[in-house]
Design an enzyme around this catalytic site. Structure first.
Site, short mmCIF file in Angstrom:
data_model
loop_
_atom_site.label_atom_id
_atom_site.label_comp_id
_atom_site.label_asym_id
_atom_site.label_seq_id
_atom_site.Cartn_x
_atom_site.Cartn_y
_atom_site.Cartn_z
N GLU A 1 9.70 0.34 -15.90
CA GLU A 1 8.71 0.70 -16.92
C GLU A 1 9.08 1.91 -17.79
O GLU A 1 8.29 2.79 -18.05
CB GLU A 1 7.35 0.95 -16.24
CG GLU A 1 6.91 -0.19 -15.37
CD GLU A 1 5.61 0.04 -14.63
OE1 GLU A 1 5.03 1.14 -14.73
OE2 GLU A 1 5.16 -0.88 -13.94
N GLU B 1 6.86 -9.59 -10.02
CA GLU B 1 5.56 -9.12 -9.51
C GLU B 1 4.43 -10.07 -9.90
O GLU B 1 3.34 -9.66 -10.24
CB GLU B 1 5.27 -7.71 -10.02
CG GLU B 1 6.38 -6.72 -9.75
CD GLU B 1 6.04 -5.32 -10.17
OE1 GLU B 1 4.84 -5.04 -10.43
OE2 GLU B 1 6.94 -4.46 -10.23
O1 LIG Z 1 0.51 -4.17 -14.90
C1 LIG Z 1 0.55 -2.86 -15.16
C2 LIG Z 1 -0.26 -2.28 -16.15
C3 LIG Z 1 -0.20 -0.93 -16.35
C4 LIG Z 1 0.64 -0.15 -15.58
C5 LIG Z 1 1.44 -0.74 -14.62
C6 LIG Z 1 1.41 -2.09 -14.43
C7 LIG Z 1 2.24 -2.77 -13.39
N1 LIG Z 1 3.01 -1.88 -12.54
C8 LIG Z 1 3.39 -2.49 -11.27
C9 LIG Z 1 2.15 -2.73 -10.50
C10 LIG Z 1 1.97 -2.37 -9.23
C11 LIG Z 1 2.94 -1.47 -8.57
O2 LIG Z 1 2.87 -1.57 -7.16
C12 LIG Z 1 4.34 -1.80 -9.05
O3 LIG Z 1 5.27 -0.95 -8.43
C13 LIG Z 1 4.43 -1.62 -10.55
O4 LIG Z 1 5.74 -1.99 -10.97
#
Ligand SMILES: Oc1ccccc1CN[C@@H]1C=C[C@@H](O)[C@H](O)[C@H]1O
Length: 330
Positions: free
Chosen positions: A133, A240
């Site tokens: 990210e 994910e």
């Molecule tokens: O879908 C999003 C919207 C805003 C910020 C982050 C995300 C996703 N971010 C993910 C989500 C859960 C965490 O456990 C993961 O490590 C992360 O990569």
């Protein structure tokens, strides 16, 4: 469980099928996980704050348990994640007298973390989300204004991949992000990774987090993103995946179960999504769900804390949902 087919065996010719697990879900449903998945990701226990909470104090127990379980059951492991603006302890960015540290010190801390962690699991964790990210969500700037960027500079991404490749030359190194199919963010991810490739940085793949919902992103946008990233010659992992029954803006908290129309839409959505992913199985080598079943999902607390969601293929009792049958009967 006799008549229920193994999810990963049905999809064996297309890609690995994984699940994000935590100590609770891993220890309470081992047989179920072994039956349906041939890849694991640690939901939180391989993040910086959980592996090195204080400088020099590495806490590997939960990560070791997951890797040992995967090895015993001949499962693949995705390492998540080495460099990220979230779930990283403050000490990483601080200097000794309460200010912020400098480029050189932070690079040394980044290198030490990456090398220590990757050398421990060399040969056992075959792919890593080296950077997570780093792309800015809105505005015209390319990179998120994180402390990694502020203190080291834009080349923190190059350095992370270089350190990772030095640590384990056999590991496949991924850049991972969400909203990856949104055309604007897609072009930023494309531009950033194209730059890495042009600079000779060792990157092997892009992780599409695929935190999707019943209607967004469109199948066309997902298809365009897959083709755009694949055009760089990189491997793609869906890292994910979940399909929220709520749109990001929908903060309603009144439901104790998905409505009948939500369930029907989710079934059709999973059918459409897996038809598309299987069409690109030549470039997609792994599809990981961010969770095992609806009994536990991070979406129960995001974006609305304490609001239940039902985003996966198995229900709260680990029973296959209609979505599962659509996916395995494709
Ligand atoms: O879908 C999003 C919207 C805003 C910020 C982050 C995300 C996703 N971010 C993910 C989500 C859960 C965490 O456990 C993961 O490590 C992360 O990569």
């Amino acid at each position: 469980q006799g008549e229920i087919p193994s999810l990963y065996k049905v999809l064996k010719n297309d890609f690995l099928v994984g699940a994000a697990v935590n100590p609770m879900t891993l220890n309470s449903q081992k047989e179920f996980i072994v039956k349906h998945f041939n890849s694991l990701t640690s939901e939180n226990n391989m993040k910086f704050e959980n592996l090195q909470p204080e400088e020099g104090n590495f806490t590997f127990d939960h990560a070791d348990d997951l890797v040992a379980f995967a090895k015993h059951n001949e499962m693949n492991v995705r390492g998540h994640t080495l460099v990220w603006h979230n779930q990283t302890p403050d000490w990483v960015f601080d200097n000794k007298n309460g200010g912020i540290t400098d480029r050189q010190t932070l690079l040394e801390r980044m290198k030490n973390h990456i090398v220590t962690v990757m050398e421990r699991y060399k040969g056992q964790i075959n792919s890593w989300d080296v950077v997570n990210e780093a792309i800015a969500d809105n505005g015209t700037q390319l990179l998120r204004d994180s402390k990694w960027k502020q203190i080291i500079g834009d080349d923190f991404i190059d350095k992370a991949f270089e350190f990772a490749h030095m640590a384990d030359p056999g590991a496949e190194l991924f850049y991972n992000d969400y909203n990856e199919s949104d055309p604007e963010k897609r072009e930023k991810i494309y531009t950033m990774t194209k730059g890495l490739i042009e600079r000779g940085v060792p990157i092997h793949g892009i992780g599409l987090q695929a935190h999707w919902n019943l209607s967004n992103p469109s199948l066309d946008h997902i298809r365009e993103a897959i083709e755009r990233y694949a055009s760089l010659g990189l491997k793609l992992h869906i890292t994910e995946m979940d399909v929220s029954v709520f749109s990001f803006e929908d903060k309603r908290t009144d439901l104790k179960a998905p409505t009948a129309e939500m369930a029907a839409e989710q079934t059709q959505r999973y059918k459409n999504l897996f038809e598309l992913l299987r069409e690109y199985s030549d470039v997609i080598s792994s599809v990981t769900f961010w969770g095992v079943a609806d009994n536990y999902t991070w979406l129960d607390d995001f974006p609305v804390r304490g609001r239940k969601n039902w985003p996966l293929l198995f229900d709260r009792d680990l029973k296959p949902k209609q979505s599962f049958w659509e996916v395995v009967d494709l």
